[in-house]
Design a protein around this motif. Structure first.
Motif, mmCIF file in Angstrom:
data_model
loop_
_atom_site.group_PDB
_atom_site.id
_atom_site.type_symbol
_atom_site.label_atom_id
_atom_site.label_comp_id
_atom_site.label_asym_id
_atom_site.label_seq_id
_atom_site.Cartn_x
_atom_site.Cartn_y
_atom_site.Cartn_z
ATOM 1 N N TRP A 199 30.331 59.125 84.171
ATOM 2 C CA TRP A 199 30.577 60.271 85.046
ATOM 3 C C TRP A 199 29.787 60.126 86.342
ATOM 4 O O TRP A 199 30.322 60.339 87.433
ATOM 5 C CB TRP A 199 30.187 61.571 84.318
ATOM 6 N N PHE A 200 28.513 59.765 86.247
ATOM 7 C CA PHE A 200 27.654 59.612 87.423
ATOM 8 C C PHE A 200 28.221 58.552 88.359
ATOM 9 O O PHE A 200 28.302 58.755 89.571
ATOM 10 C CB PHE A 200 26.232 59.240 86.991
ATOM 11 N N GLU A 201 28.619 57.421 87.792
ATOM 12 C CA GLU A 201 29.169 56.333 88.608
ATOM 13 C C GLU A 201 30.425 56.790 89.337
ATOM 14 O O GLU A 201 30.611 56.512 90.519
ATOM 15 C CB GLU A 201 29.481 55.133 87.716
ATOM 16 N N GLU A 202 31.289 57.500 88.630
ATOM 17 C CA GLU A 202 32.517 58.014 89.232
ATOM 18 C C GLU A 202 32.215 59.012 90.342
ATOM 19 O O GLU A 202 32.819 58.980 91.411
ATOM 20 C CB GLU A 202 33.355 58.678 88.138
ATOM 21 N N GLU A 203 31.263 59.897 90.100
ATOM 22 C CA GLU A 203 30.932 60.941 91.069
ATOM 23 C C GLU A 203 30.245 60.412 92.321
ATOM 24 O O GLU A 203 30.365 61.001 93.389
ATOM 25 C CB GLU A 203 30.042 62.008 90.430
#
Length: 123
Positions: free
Chosen positions: A26-30
Motif C-alpha cells: 500500500w505504501f509503495e502504491e501511495e
C-alpha cells in the motif's frame, strides 16, 4: 493477563507478516509518482527545499490504509493512532503502527468507534 487478550495477541502475531506485506505494498502504491517516473533528486545546496521537508506520506493519506487493516485484521485503522504529520518511510510507519494496531486488535487500546456515514435516499 486475560486469556481472551492472549488469544487475540496470538492471532495478531499470526496475521502480522501478511499485514506488514500489505502495508508495504500500500505504501509503495501511495508514494509512487503518478506517471511512474523516478523521483527527482533532492536539490543541491544548503538552502533546501520545501519539498524536501515534507514526509513521504502524510497522516491524512495513511488513514486510507484502513482498507488493509479491514482486509487483514477486520478492524478499522483508527486515525488517532497515526503519527501526526506522517511518516518519512514505510519502515517508520510500520514500526509506529504495528504495536498500536496490536493493542487496538486485542482491545487493550480503546479507540472511538466511527459511525457509518449517512447515505442520502434517492429522490
Amino acid at each position: 493477563m486475560n486469556a481472551d487478550i492472549e488469544e487475540k495477541r496470538k492471532r495478531f502475531k499470526e496475521k502480522s507478516a501478511l499485514l506488514i506485506r500489505e502495508l508495504e505494498a500500500w505504501f509503495e502504491e501511495e508514494t509512487a509518482p503518478i506517471d511512474g517516473s523516478p523521483a527527482p533528486p533532492a536539490p543541491a545546496g544548503g538552502g533546501g527545499s520545501i519539498i524536501g521537508m515534507r514526509p513521504a506520506i502524510d497522516s491524512k493519506r495513511v488513514v486510507d490504509a484502513a482498507r488493509v487493516t479491514r482486509a487483514v485484521l477486520e478492524i478499522e485503522l483508527p486515525p488517532e493512532i497515526i503519527k501526526r504529520g506522517g511518516y518519512e518511510s514505510c519502515e517508520e510507519m510500520i514500526n509506529d503502527l504495528m504495536p498500536k494496531l496490536e493493542r487496538v486488535y486485542t482491545g487493550e487500546l480503546k479507540v472511538k468507534k466511527r459511525r457509518p456515514a449517512k447515505v442520502a435516499e434517492p429522490a
